[in-house]
Design an enzyme around this catalytic site. Structure first.
Site, PDB file in Angstrom:
ATOM      1  N   HIS A  70     -17.871  12.274 -87.081  1.00  0.00           N
ATOM      2  CA  HIS A  70     -18.923  11.263 -87.074  1.00  0.00           C
ATOM      3  C   HIS A  70     -19.305  10.897 -85.636  1.00  0.00           C
ATOM      4  O   HIS A  70     -18.439  10.789 -84.766  1.00  0.00           O
ATOM      5  CB  HIS A  70     -18.453   9.989 -87.787  1.00  0.00           C
ATOM      6  CG  HIS A  70     -18.508  10.069 -89.273  1.00  0.00           C
ATOM      7  ND1 HIS A  70     -19.689  10.173 -89.965  1.00  0.00           N
ATOM      8  CD2 HIS A  70     -17.516  10.067 -90.210  1.00  0.00           C
ATOM      9  CE1 HIS A  70     -19.434  10.211 -91.271  1.00  0.00           C
ATOM     10  NE2 HIS A  70     -18.124  10.166 -91.448  1.00  0.00           N
ATOM     11  N   CYS A 116     -23.664  14.282 -85.516  1.00  0.00           N
ATOM     12  CA  CYS A 116     -25.048  13.920 -85.840  1.00  0.00           C
ATOM     13  C   CYS A 116     -25.826  13.453 -84.614  1.00  0.00           C
ATOM     14  O   CYS A 116     -25.257  12.952 -83.641  1.00  0.00           O
ATOM     15  CB  CYS A 116     -25.071  12.819 -86.892  1.00  0.00           C
ATOM     16  SG  CYS A 116     -24.504  13.346 -88.513  1.00  0.00           S
ATOM     17  N   ARG A 162     -28.477  17.734 -85.198  1.00  0.00           N
ATOM     18  CA  ARG A 162     -27.077  17.894 -84.869  1.00  0.00           C
ATOM     19  C   ARG A 162     -26.923  18.177 -83.376  1.00  0.00           C
ATOM     20  O   ARG A 162     -27.780  18.811 -82.772  1.00  0.00           O
ATOM     21  CB  ARG A 162     -26.456  19.057 -85.656  1.00  0.00           C
ATOM     22  CG  ARG A 162     -26.437  18.864 -87.156  1.00  0.00           C
ATOM     23  CD  ARG A 162     -25.432  17.805 -87.591  1.00  0.00           C
ATOM     24  NE  ARG A 162     -25.381  17.678 -89.053  1.00  0.00           N
ATOM     25  CZ  ARG A 162     -26.113  16.835 -89.750  1.00  0.00           C
ATOM     26  NH1 ARG A 162     -26.986  16.037 -89.133  1.00  0.00           N
ATOM     27  NH2 ARG A 162     -26.002  16.784 -91.073  1.00  0.00           N
TER      28      ARG A 162
END
Length: 231
Positions: free
Chosen positions: A130, A199, A208
């Site tokens: 993340h 991300c 990305r």
């Protein structure tokens, strides 16, 4: 219905919506971090306990000169098997690497793309994490620079990879970034590579960010921490 009543109802609705927004922001910014900290510490404790008991997965010694060496034990789905350290992100930055990239797995740490190479092996060892929420592991991803060290251990060996270029921005459908030879990275032949993905933008997921590295050095954990921790 009077104008005063309409204004009052509208005001109450705005207050309710505002409160819900505040609660959602608190959940995203704070509560997911709390949950991630607990989950991550649990995964780290699991790894360290396993390593302390001498249960590191390693090839079984063989003596026959003609027999093929036994295959290493497969990574267990959803379970931790390594630790990643990125000195660029600070001395206290350490995250467990678990097998697969499912949502629930990435809430506990970083996820190894199933089907990509094993740690230290020939091919592309690919890992996702993340950017924000659940501990913000890759919050500082854009700070990665060529030459930066990515240090991993499986409890028996230290693996030091080196970043080859600044992070590359692409779309989620660009799965070639985790190919055994990720050619967009500039690699043009087989090797021992590592790919990190997260991300972009920071609070979105339309794109990305990718970082590629190559295996630079290995050493037994019994030799102490590698010099890359200080580079």
């Amino acid at each position: 219905m009077s104008v005063r009543l309409i204004v009052r109802m509208f005001s109450e609705l705005c207050i309710t919506v505002g409160a819900l927004i505040v609660l959602f922001v608190v959940y995203v910014l704070f509560w997911t971090g709390v949950k991630a900290a607990d989950a991550t510490e649990g995964q780290i404790d699991t790894l360290r306990d396993r390593w302390a008991q001498g249960t590191v997965s390693a090839p079984v010694p063989h003596t026959s000169p003609t027999a093929a060496p036994p295959a290493p034990e497969a990574y267990r789905d959803g379970k931790p098997f390594a630790m990643l350290y990125i000195p660029r992100f600070g001395k206290g930055w350490e995250w467990p690497v678990l097998e697969n990239t499912e949502v629930r797995t990435l809430q506990k740490g970083l996820g190894h793309y199933a089907g990509t190479a094993r740690l230290g092996a020939r091919g592309n060892f690919a890992v996702a994490g993340h950017r924000r929420t659940y501990g913000d592991p890759f919050k500082d991803f854009p700070k990665l620079r060529p030459g930066d060290a990515l240090v991993l251990t499986d409890g028996a060996t230290w693996f030091t990879y080196r970043i080859d270029k600044k992070p590359y921005r692409t779309v989620p459908s660009d799965i070639g970034v985790i190919d055994p030879v990720p050619r967009k990275s500039g690699f043009d032949g087989p090797g021992r590579y590592l790919t990190l993905t997260t991300c972009d933008p920071e609070w979105g997921s339309s794109h990305r960010l990718i970082a590629w590295a190559h295996l630079d050095a290995t050493q037994p954990v019994t030799d102490g921490k590698p010099a890359a921790f200080h580079s």
